[in-house]
Design an enzyme around this catalytic site. Sequence first.
Site, PDB file in Angstrom:
ATOM      1  N   LYS A  21      16.948  32.008  55.849  1.00 46.97           N
ATOM      2  CA  LYS A  21      16.937  30.790  56.670  1.00 46.97           C
ATOM      3  C   LYS A  21      18.282  30.083  56.577  1.00 46.97           C
ATOM      4  O   LYS A  21      18.832  29.635  57.573  1.00 46.97           O
ATOM      5  CB  LYS A  21      15.811  29.846  56.204  1.00 46.97           C
TER       6      LYS A  21
ATOM      7  N   GLN B 174       8.925  25.393  51.599  1.00 48.98           N
ATOM      8  CA  GLN B 174       8.527  26.803  51.617  1.00 48.98           C
ATOM      9  C   GLN B 174       7.173  26.981  50.941  1.00 48.98           C
ATOM     10  O   GLN B 174       6.942  26.497  49.835  1.00 48.98           O
ATOM     11  CB  GLN B 174       9.608  27.651  50.914  1.00 48.98           C
TER      12      GLN B 174
ATOM     13  N   ASP C 211       8.116  23.023  60.829  1.00 49.53           N
ATOM     14  CA  ASP C 211       7.077  24.058  60.754  1.00 49.53           C
ATOM     15  C   ASP C 211       5.951  23.810  61.763  1.00 49.53           C
ATOM     16  O   ASP C 211       5.162  24.719  62.038  1.00 49.53           O
ATOM     17  CB  ASP C 211       6.446  24.054  59.354  1.00 49.53           C
TER      18      ASP C 211
HETATM   19  N1  GUN Z   1       5.989  30.856  53.910  1.00 48.76           N
HETATM   20  C1  GUN Z   1       5.789  31.942  54.695  1.00 48.76           C
HETATM   21  N2  GUN Z   1       5.917  31.618  56.005  1.00 48.76           N
HETATM   22  C2  GUN Z   1       6.201  30.301  56.046  1.00 48.76           C
HETATM   23  C3  GUN Z   1       6.463  29.382  57.110  1.00 48.76           C
HETATM   24  O1  GUN Z   1       6.439  29.718  58.305  1.00 48.76           O
HETATM   25  N3  GUN Z   1       6.735  28.113  56.737  1.00 48.76           N
HETATM   26  C4  GUN Z   1       6.747  27.710  55.445  1.00 48.76           C
HETATM   27  N4  GUN Z   1       7.006  26.435  55.195  1.00 48.76           N
HETATM   28  N5  GUN Z   1       6.507  28.534  54.429  1.00 48.76           N
HETATM   29  C5  GUN Z   1       6.246  29.824  54.734  1.00 48.76           C
END
Ligand code: GUN
Length: 281
Positions: free
Chosen positions: A52, A96, A119
Amino acid sequence: MILIDGKKAAAELRQELKHEVISLKAKYNKVPGLTVILIGDLTPSQIYVRNKEKSANEVGLKSEVIKYPDSVNEKTVLEKIEELNKDKSVSGILVQLPLPKHIDKQKVIETILPSKDVDGFHPMNVGNLSLGYESSVPCTPLGCYLLIKKIEPNLNGKKAVIVGRSNLNGKPMMQLLLKENCTVTITHSKTKDLKAECLEADIIVAAVGIPELVKGDWVKKGTIVIDVGINKTDKGIVGDVDFDEVSKNAKALTPVPGGVGPMTIACLLKNTIECFKRTQI
Ligand code: GUN
């Protein structure tokens, strides 16, 4: 059969976003900022977060990762989120997942300001999406949606079958396809005849986390099949779709890896830019 190249689509989207960031910088003299909070040392989460950060830098966003050990208490995390909510240089906040057990996931999600919730997990954004209003949309279903639209721009009246009813994928996917005038069926573990449901579909989105569940004879000729699954098996990472079998019938199919995955991160960057733009008016 069209092999849907998620890597290429994500690279194209990042290129578009890069240009958008340049023009936003020219207009506002600042760039959107993404802050990711990473708790603990789970390897998959570390890899995601690194990707990311790398992608955010590539498109010219300001990006920051705040790391805490597993033992961090909930209050510290909530206070940090409050601080980021107030920080004008932060357009988007992502915590996360998964979180350690002693931290209440829902409390964390609801502490993030809805306007910075990249998100799309905050109940306010979930509600706005279901009402058809402007909202942040969860990145994975948004990525699936963009891939489907590339193959078939007009989804009017198409029959879409979603396998899996999660808040993360299945439900927001339903909202996005409904908005496009699809007839949407959500299937799940209690569905009576999953194969029969899938055989009706013009579009299948598989997001259940069961390796190679969707078989070749579940898919009629000409169906678009999107595979959200990432399952570790003895033969490596496989999706929720039996790729070899389904590729014989599908019109278009995403591979795993290299399908939906790269689009998820690109959509996170897109959401960050959208959050920035909504606060600049
Ligand atoms: N962990 C796995 N996929 C995601 C996601 O799309 N967002 C977040 N915040 N954590 C994740």
